[in-house]
Design a protein around this motif. Structure first.
Motif, PDB file in Angstrom:
ATOM      1  N   SER A   2     -13.180  23.876  29.806  1.00 34.17           N
ATOM      2  CA  SER A   2     -14.370  24.068  30.622  1.00 34.17           C
ATOM      3  C   SER A   2     -15.132  22.755  30.803  1.00 34.17           C
ATOM      4  CB  SER A   2     -15.267  25.127  29.982  1.00 34.17           C
ATOM      5  OG  SER A   2     -16.451  25.278  30.707  1.00 34.17           O
ATOM      6  N   GLU A   3     -15.249  22.000  29.716  1.00 34.15           N
ATOM      7  CA  GLU A   3     -15.964  20.721  29.774  1.00 34.15           C
ATOM      8  C   GLU A   3     -15.253  19.720  30.686  1.00 34.15           C
ATOM      9  OE1 GLU A   3     -16.152  19.533  25.687  1.00 34.15           O
ATOM     10  OE2 GLU A   3     -17.734  20.963  25.206  1.00 34.15           O
ATOM     11  N   LEU A   4     -13.923  19.673  30.592  1.00 39.16           N
ATOM     12  CA  LEU A   4     -13.155  18.725  31.386  1.00 39.16           C
ATOM     13  C   LEU A   4     -13.110  19.114  32.862  1.00 39.16           C
ATOM     14  CD1 LEU A   4     -10.167  18.083  28.966  1.00 39.16           C
ATOM     15  CD2 LEU A   4     -11.951  16.448  29.599  1.00 39.16           C
ATOM     16  N   GLY A   5     -12.996  20.405  33.119  1.00 40.40           N
ATOM     17  CA  GLY A   5     -12.879  20.881  34.491  1.00 40.40           C
ATOM     18  C   GLY A   5     -11.433  20.924  34.941  1.00 40.40           C
ATOM     19  N   GLU A   6     -11.164  21.790  35.878  1.00 39.98           N
ATOM     20  CA  GLU A   6      -9.793  22.004  36.346  1.00 39.98           C
ATOM     21  C   GLU A   6      -9.199  20.761  37.005  1.00 39.98           C
ATOM     22  OE1 GLU A   6      -7.697  24.552  35.667  1.00 39.98           O
ATOM     23  OE2 GLU A   6      -9.343  25.196  34.380  1.00 39.98           O
ATOM     24  N   ALA A   7      -9.999  19.985  37.713  1.00 41.00           N
ATOM     25  CA  ALA A   7      -9.472  18.786  38.379  1.00 41.00           C
ATOM     26  C   ALA A   7      -8.960  17.783  37.352  1.00 41.00           C
ATOM     27  CB  ALA A   7     -10.538  18.152  39.264  1.00 41.00           C
ATOM     28  N   ILE A  61      -4.717  12.013  24.945  1.00 39.58           N
ATOM     29  CA  ILE A  61      -4.849  12.881  23.776  1.00 39.58           C
ATOM     30  C   ILE A  61      -6.320  13.060  23.419  1.00 39.58           C
ATOM     31  CG2 ILE A  61      -4.399  13.074  21.292  1.00 39.58           C
ATOM     32  CD1 ILE A  61      -1.676  11.712  21.860  1.00 39.58           C
ATOM     33  N   GLU A  62      -7.064  11.973  23.443  1.00 36.26           N
ATOM     34  CA  GLU A  62      -8.500  12.014  23.129  1.00 36.26           C
ATOM     35  C   GLU A  62      -9.239  12.951  24.095  1.00 36.26           C
ATOM     36  OE1 GLU A  62     -12.152  10.846  21.278  1.00 36.26           O
ATOM     37  OE2 GLU A  62     -10.118  10.351  20.656  1.00 36.26           O
ATOM     38  N   ALA A  63      -8.890  12.879  25.368  1.00 32.58           N
ATOM     39  CA  ALA A  63      -9.535  13.754  26.359  1.00 32.58           C
ATOM     40  C   ALA A  63      -9.234  15.216  26.058  1.00 32.58           C
ATOM     41  CB  ALA A  63      -9.072  13.397  27.767  1.00 32.58           C
ATOM     42  N   PHE A  64      -7.989  15.497  25.696  1.00 32.68           N
ATOM     43  CA  PHE A  64      -7.598  16.876  25.392  1.00 32.68           C
ATOM     44  C   PHE A  64      -8.285  17.383  24.134  1.00 32.68           C
ATOM     45  CE2 PHE A  64      -4.736  19.846  23.154  1.00 32.68           C
ATOM     46  CZ  PHE A  64      -4.686  20.862  24.090  1.00 32.68           C
ATOM     47  N   GLY A  71      11.428  21.986  20.785  1.00 34.03           N
ATOM     48  CA  GLY A  71      11.662  22.447  22.148  1.00 34.03           C
ATOM     49  C   GLY A  71      10.517  22.087  23.082  1.00 34.03           C
ATOM     50  N   LEU A  72       9.297  22.110  22.569  1.00 32.40           N
ATOM     51  CA  LEU A  72       8.138  21.729  23.378  1.00 32.40           C
ATOM     52  C   LEU A  72       8.219  20.266  23.776  1.00 32.40           C
ATOM     53  CD1 LEU A  72       5.145  23.442  21.546  1.00 32.40           C
ATOM     54  CD2 LEU A  72       6.013  23.957  23.829  1.00 32.40           C
ATOM     55  N   SER A  73       8.555  19.424  22.815  1.00 30.89           N
ATOM     56  CA  SER A  73       8.663  17.999  23.086  1.00 30.89           C
ATOM     57  C   SER A  73       9.744  17.733  24.121  1.00 30.89           C
ATOM     58  CB  SER A  73       8.989  17.225  21.810  1.00 30.89           C
ATOM     59  OG  SER A  73       7.949  17.357  20.881  1.00 30.89           O
ATOM     60  N   GLN A  74      10.905  18.319  23.907  1.00 31.37           N
ATOM     61  CA  GLN A  74      12.026  18.097  24.815  1.00 31.37           C
ATOM     62  C   GLN A  74      11.717  18.637  26.203  1.00 31.37           C
ATOM     63  OE1 GLN A  74      15.171  19.844  22.547  1.00 31.37           O
ATOM     64  NE2 GLN A  74      15.368  18.053  21.221  1.00 31.37           N
ATOM     65  N   GLN A  75      11.031  19.752  26.262  1.00 33.56           N
ATOM     66  CA  GLN A  75      10.631  20.338  27.541  1.00 33.56           C
ATOM     67  C   GLN A  75       9.749  19.372  28.318  1.00 33.56           C
ATOM     68  OE1 GLN A  75       8.948  24.291  27.148  1.00 33.56           O
ATOM     69  NE2 GLN A  75       7.493  23.867  28.752  1.00 33.56           N
ATOM     70  N   ASN A  76       8.964  18.587  27.594  1.00 34.28           N
ATOM     71  CA  ASN A  76       8.055  17.628  28.218  1.00 34.28           C
ATOM     72  C   ASN A  76       8.645  16.222  28.295  1.00 34.28           C
ATOM     73  OD1 ASN A  76       5.934  19.477  28.659  1.00 34.28           O
ATOM     74  ND2 ASN A  76       5.410  19.381  26.507  1.00 34.28           N
ATOM     75  N   GLY A  77       9.915  16.074  27.941  1.00 33.44           N
ATOM     76  CA  GLY A  77      10.570  14.780  28.025  1.00 33.44           C
ATOM     77  C   GLY A  77      10.318  13.864  26.844  1.00 33.44           C
ATOM     78  N   MET A  78       9.771  14.413  25.769  1.00 35.27           N
ATOM     79  CA  MET A  78       9.447  13.599  24.598  1.00 35.27           C
ATOM     80  C   MET A  78      10.446  13.897  23.486  1.00 35.27           C
ATOM     81  SD  MET A  78       5.293  13.697  24.545  1.00 35.27           S
ATOM     82  CE  MET A  78       5.117  15.469  24.581  1.00 35.27           C
ATOM     83  N   ASP A  79      11.541  13.128  23.453  1.00 34.31           N
ATOM     84  CA  ASP A  79      12.510  13.318  22.389  1.00 34.31           C
ATOM     85  C   ASP A  79      12.141  12.456  21.185  1.00 34.31           C
ATOM     86  OD1 ASP A  79      13.360  10.704  22.951  1.00 34.31           O
ATOM     87  OD2 ASP A  79      15.002  11.394  24.203  1.00 34.31           O
ATOM     88  N   ALA A  80      12.930  12.568  20.129  1.00 33.63           N
ATOM     89  CA  ALA A  80      12.627  11.860  18.884  1.00 33.63           C
ATOM     90  C   ALA A  80      12.610  10.351  19.081  1.00 33.63           C
ATOM     91  CB  ALA A  80      13.634  12.253  17.803  1.00 33.63           C
ATOM     92  N   ALA A  93      -5.110  16.578  36.816  1.00 33.31           N
ATOM     93  CA  ALA A  93      -4.779  15.144  36.867  1.00 33.31           C
ATOM     94  C   ALA A  93      -4.002  14.722  35.623  1.00 33.31           C
ATOM     95  CB  ALA A  93      -6.058  14.317  37.016  1.00 33.31           C
ATOM     96  N   ALA A  94      -4.427  15.191  34.459  1.00 32.03           N
ATOM     97  CA  ALA A  94      -3.728  14.854  33.212  1.00 32.03           C
ATOM     98  C   ALA A  94      -2.334  15.470  33.198  1.00 32.03           C
ATOM     99  CB  ALA A  94      -4.532  15.322  32.009  1.00 32.03           C
ATOM    100  N   GLU A  95      -2.215  16.697  33.651  1.00 35.88           N
ATOM    101  CA  GLU A  95      -0.907  17.348  33.705  1.00 35.88           C
ATOM    102  C   GLU A  95       0.050  16.582  34.611  1.00 35.88           C
ATOM    103  OE1 GLU A  95      -1.891  21.329  34.922  1.00 35.88           O
ATOM    104  OE2 GLU A  95      -2.290  21.986  32.868  1.00 35.88           O
ATOM    105  N   HIS A  96      -0.484  15.987  35.654  1.00 34.92           N
ATOM    106  CA  HIS A  96       0.325  15.190  36.573  1.00 34.92           C
ATOM    107  C   HIS A  96       0.652  13.823  35.967  1.00 34.92           C
ATOM    108  CE1 HIS A  96       1.826  13.795  40.438  1.00 34.92           C
ATOM    109  NE2 HIS A  96       1.116  12.710  40.273  1.00 34.92           N
ATOM    110  N   GLU A  97      -0.289  13.258  35.219  1.00 33.22           N
ATOM    111  CA  GLU A  97      -0.107  11.914  34.666  1.00 33.22           C
ATOM    112  C   GLU A  97       0.877  11.874  33.500  1.00 33.22           C
ATOM    113  OE1 GLU A  97      -2.660   8.095  33.043  1.00 33.22           O
ATOM    114  OE2 GLU A  97      -3.744   9.912  33.636  1.00 33.22           O
ATOM    115  N   TRP A  98       0.898  12.904  32.663  1.00 34.05           N
ATOM    116  CA  TRP A  98       1.771  12.885  31.486  1.00 34.05           C
ATOM    117  C   TRP A  98       3.226  12.577  31.826  1.00 34.05           C
ATOM    118  CZ3 TRP A  98       1.139  11.711  26.756  1.00 34.05           C
ATOM    119  CH2 TRP A  98      -0.043  12.030  26.069  1.00 34.05           C
TER     120      TRP A  98
END
Length: 102
Positions: free
Chosen positions: A9-14, A56-59, A79-88, A18-23
């Motif tokens: 709510s504090e961050l707002g949907e925009a 991360i700080e924003a989240f 699985g979450l990491s791999q789904q997001n392209g973050m492997d070991a 934007a963060a979802e697109h930037e990651w």
């Protein structure tokens, strides 16, 4: 969960969108640095990991408990990491950059 709802709510949907697109873009840039053999201590990688930390700080809103929970979630649910392209390998590289930074 209530805290995360408050953060949303504090961050707002925009800002969330934007963060979802930037990651994915940020992850791709880090992966490119790995593939090119860029030293994790380089200015390029340090800038990428600074931005990583900012997202991360924003989240988390700077809440250490939320940050630790997020880290644990990714560590225990690969699985979450791999789904997001973050492997070991990528996460080790980011850790190295954090350790060599500052």
């Amino acid at each position: 969960l209530a805290y995360l709802a408050q953060r949303r709510s504090e961050l707002g949907e925009a800002a969330i969108k934007a963060a979802e697109h930037e990651w994915p873009e940020l992850i791709a840039k880090v992966r490119s640095a790995i593939e090119r053999g860029v030293d994790p201590a380089s200015a390029e990688v340090q800038a990428l990991t600074r931005r990583w930390n900012e997202l991360i700080e924003a989240f988390t809103g700077g809440d250490a408990g939320i940050a630790a929970s997020l880290s644990n979630m990714y560590r225990h649910e690969p699985g979450l990491s791999q789904q997001n392209g973050m492997d070991a390998d990528l996460m080790r590289y980011v850790q190295q950059a954090w350790q060599r930074g500052a």
